[in-house]
Write an enzyme that holds these catalytic residues in place. Structure first.
Site, PDB file in Angstrom:
ATOM      1  N   ASP A 171       1.980  -1.439   4.905  1.00 46.99           N
ATOM      2  CA  ASP A 171       1.626  -0.271   5.723  1.00 46.99           C
ATOM      3  C   ASP A 171       0.250   0.192   5.243  1.00 46.99           C
ATOM      4  O   ASP A 171       0.142   1.180   4.514  1.00 46.99           O
ATOM      5  CB  ASP A 171       2.672   0.828   5.562  1.00 46.99           C
ATOM      6  CG  ASP A 171       2.458   1.984   6.524  1.00 46.99           C
ATOM      7  OD1 ASP A 171       2.446   1.741   7.737  1.00 46.99           O
ATOM      8  OD2 ASP A 171       2.289   3.130   6.055  1.00 46.99           O
ATOM      9  N   ASP A 179      -5.291  -3.162  -6.580  1.00 45.67           N
ATOM     10  CA  ASP A 179      -5.413  -3.665  -5.222  1.00 45.67           C
ATOM     11  C   ASP A 179      -4.387  -4.769  -4.972  1.00 45.67           C
ATOM     12  O   ASP A 179      -4.301  -5.737  -5.734  1.00 45.67           O
ATOM     13  CB  ASP A 179      -6.836  -4.212  -5.028  1.00 45.67           C
ATOM     14  CG  ASP A 179      -7.171  -4.465  -3.560  1.00 45.67           C
ATOM     15  OD1 ASP A 179      -6.239  -4.585  -2.739  1.00 45.67           O
ATOM     16  OD2 ASP A 179      -8.369  -4.550  -3.252  1.00 45.67           O
ATOM     17  N   CYS A 232       0.889  -1.182   0.000  1.00 47.53           N
ATOM     18  CA  CYS A 232       0.000   0.000   0.000  1.00 47.53           C
ATOM     19  C   CYS A 232       0.912   1.213   0.000  1.00 47.53           C
ATOM     20  O   CYS A 232       1.165   1.814   1.047  1.00 47.53           O
ATOM     21  CB  CYS A 232      -0.918  -0.016   1.213  1.00 47.53           C
ATOM     22  SG  CYS A 232      -1.932  -1.514   1.370  1.00 47.53           S
ATOM     23  N   ALA A 233       1.437   1.564  -1.165  1.00 46.83           N
ATOM     24  CA  ALA A 233       2.676   2.335  -1.248  1.00 46.83           C
ATOM     25  C   ALA A 233       2.530   3.849  -1.139  1.00 46.83           C
ATOM     26  O   ALA A 233       3.449   4.514  -0.655  1.00 46.83           O
ATOM     27  CB  ALA A 233       3.397   2.000  -2.548  1.00 46.83           C
ATOM     28  N   ALA A 234       1.441   4.444  -1.627  1.00 50.73           N
ATOM     29  CA  ALA A 234       1.354   5.904  -1.658  1.00 50.73           C
ATOM     30  C   ALA A 234       1.421   6.480  -0.242  1.00 50.73           C
ATOM     31  O   ALA A 234       0.941   5.841   0.708  1.00 50.73           O
ATOM     32  CB  ALA A 234       0.056   6.338  -2.346  1.00 50.73           C
ATOM     33  N   CYS A 249       0.255   3.713  11.506  1.00 50.94           N
ATOM     34  CA  CYS A 249       0.462   4.947  12.266  1.00 50.94           C
ATOM     35  C   CYS A 249      -0.752   5.157  13.175  1.00 50.94           C
ATOM     36  O   CYS A 249      -1.317   6.243  13.254  1.00 50.94           O
ATOM     37  CB  CYS A 249       0.700   6.146  11.364  1.00 50.94           C
ATOM     38  SG  CYS A 249      -0.534   6.382  10.074  1.00 50.94           S
ATOM     39  N   GLY A 286       4.593   7.137  -1.075  1.00 50.64           N
ATOM     40  CA  GLY A 286       5.819   6.641  -1.673  1.00 50.64           C
ATOM     41  C   GLY A 286       7.094   6.880  -0.889  1.00 50.64           C
ATOM     42  O   GLY A 286       8.172   6.466  -1.327  1.00 50.64           O
ATOM     43  N   ASN A 287       7.011   7.519   0.270  1.00 51.10           N
ATOM     44  CA  ASN A 287       8.229   7.789   1.035  1.00 51.10           C
ATOM     45  C   ASN A 287       8.919   6.508   1.508  1.00 51.10           C
ATOM     46  O   ASN A 287      10.139   6.396   1.463  1.00 51.10           O
ATOM     47  CB  ASN A 287       7.905   8.682   2.232  1.00 51.10           C
ATOM     48  CG  ASN A 287       7.425  10.048   1.799  1.00 51.10           C
ATOM     49  OD1 ASN A 287       8.103  10.767   1.088  1.00 51.10           O
ATOM     50  ND2 ASN A 287       6.229  10.412   2.227  1.00 51.10           N
TER      51      ASN A 287
END
Length: 498
Positions: free
Chosen positions: A321, A301, A250-252, A383, A254-255
């Protein structure tokens, strides 16, 4: 669109200039400041529009800081201050603009700009001559101020500032900066920043620098993005080897994706998945700016990827994440400034239907990540501070994980704050907390037993190998001309940018 030319001030006697400074220069300086304010209001209005729309739908695309640090925002410091202060005064501005009839249907399409301009003229700049919205507020300024005085009398307070809700503040914290070693070296950046700031290396995370609280980095040419230390710990916990095939599920934005690329020295391959189309664009932009060339993005997805597809047969590490409540970074995100903060019931947040839906998705995604046949390491992080999204999710998949040959490992064994003691083995989990001077993050590491036995670190736990994760510090230093290129930096910042 540029602001209209200023009115002819030739008929207005100018104040007597200081010796050696002609009136024309003073007027030019005033015009330049007015022009800068004009554009700053419009940049702030664009950010405010996205913030309010995301808050209304409870699907915020990014935090205020992330939006302000977008490459499209030029005056980051002024924009950040305007957005935060407008949000702080927003309930008052809405009420007084409605009661005075200033915000008519004609101006509804520009209501965010009206709010920003009203705040800036009423409580900031005090005057403005450029722009139709500025002229609207100036024409009605006396009426608005009279309405504000009546509001103060009605609520029995001395000033407008007393009407502003005293919401949470942020305790000053150090600035944490992650150097993008795909572009330059840590030592080169330290040498550059030491010219204007005191810089130390973080003792825990490689290539992470520490600066004093309050250090202003809004317009520094080396800074391109903002994230916190706890966020940077996630990729280090996974610690992929150069040459591995890795999935960021779930990359965006992208950090963490580009941090993985840096940890891998740009070698191997990373598949970065993102379901949302707009967030995929953000992800792609982050990758492009980082200089990483070993990342493939998928607008789709993660759950739709067939773990038995031969294309993914050699995937050895997965970073998961997923979407979460964001409760651990609500203060850092400045969520206390948002309208939904006062509407929401914070007391039952951990048992809300939204949390239940999120945790159901998180369990499903984690189970899927563990199903890839060759994967050796899986990091599940959030988070969030809620047990339902953290320990409960991990506990629920432990039987499956064990059946597939996984066990919980201990990322950063020297870190004192571990998981809540709600099941046997929770001491392997990691939590960060505002009491640690960080955001509220949760990190768990699953390691396949055969792989763990083969590379057990000498520190006594199935943790992050110091030898592996410090190997990047020996990268070749680049010349100073390379320093002007983009450096991805992870940074925690306070509430105010003044």
């Amino acid at each position: 669109m540029p602001p209209p030319p200023s009115k002819n001030r030739g008929h207005v006697p100018a104040p007597r200039p200081p010796p050696g400074q002609p009136p024309r220069r003073r007027m030019a300086s005033r015009d330049a400041a007015e022009r800068a304010a004009f554009f700053a209001r419009r940049e702030a209005a664009a950010v405010l529009r996205r913030v309010l729309r995301g808050d209304a739908s409870r699907r915020a695309a990014a935090s205020i800081k992330s939006l302000v640090y977008s490459p499209s925002v030029r005056n980051k410091r002024a924009t950040f201050a305007l957005v935060c202060q407008t949000l702080k005064y927003l309930p008052i501005l809405k009420e007084v603009l409605a009661s005075t009839g200033v915000l008519t249907s004609k101006w509804k399409k520009q209501e965010e700009l009206v709010y920003v301009t009203a705040y800036d003229i009423l409580f900031g700049q005090e005057t403005a001559t450029s722009g139709s919205v500025e002229q609207l507020i100036m024409v009605h300024k006396d009426t608005i101020m009279a309405a504000l005085e009546k509001m103060c009398l009605r609520r029995k307070v001395r000033s407008v500032e007393d009407l502003v809700s005293k919401k949470s503040t942020v305790k000053p914290k150090p600035r944490f900066l992650r150097v993008n070693t795909l572009r330059t070296s840590t030592n080169s950046v330290i040498e550059e920043l030491n010219k204007i700031h005191k810089v130390d290396k973080d003792e825990l995370v490689p290539d992470l620098l520490v600066l004093p609280p309050g250090t202003d980095l809004h317009n520094h040419h080396l800074v391109s993005d903002g994230k916190g230390k706890a966020s940077c710990m996630v990729a280090v916990a996974l610690c992929p080897e150069p040459g591995w095939k890795v999935i960021d599920a779930c990359a965006a934005p992208g950090n963490k994706t580009v941090h993985l690329a840096a940890l891998m020295n740009g070698e191997g391959s990373i598949t970065a998945c993102e379901l949302n189309k707009e967030r995929t664009k953000t992800l792609q932009n982050t990758i492009r700016r980082s200089g990483a060339n070993n990342i493939e993005t998928i607008n789709g997805d993660f759950l739709d990827i067939d773990s038995n597809d031969p294309s993914y047969a050699e995937v050895r590490a997965i970073l998961l994440d997923p979407s979460c409540s964001g409760s651990g970074i609500s203060t850092e995100r400045l969520d206390h400034l948002l309208p939904s903060h006062s509407r929401g019931n914070q007391d039952d947040a951990s048992t809300s239907s939204r949390i239940r839906k999120l945790s159901a998705f998180q369990r499903k995604a984690l189970s899927h990540a563990l199903s890839f046949p060759s994967v050796e390491r899986v990091v599940y992080s959030t988070c969030s501070i809620h047990q339902a999204e953290n320990e409960d999710v991990v506990s629920s998949v432990l039987p499956l994980a064990s059946s597939l040959g996984f066990e919980l490992a201990t990322p950063f064994p020297q870190w004192r704050r571990r998981g809540l003691p709600v099941f046997e083995g929770s001491e392997h989990l990691l939590r960060t907390d505002p009491e640690d001077g960080l955001e509220g993050f949760f990190i768990s590491l699953f390691v396949r037993k055969a792989a763990a036995d083969a590379v057990k670190p000498s520190n006594g736990g199935l943790g992050v190998s110091k030898q592996i994760c410090k190997r990047r510090n020996g990268l070749m230093a680049f010349g100073s001309s390379r320093l002007s290129r983009m450096i991805m930096l992870c940074s925690t910042r306070g509430l105010s940018r003044r």
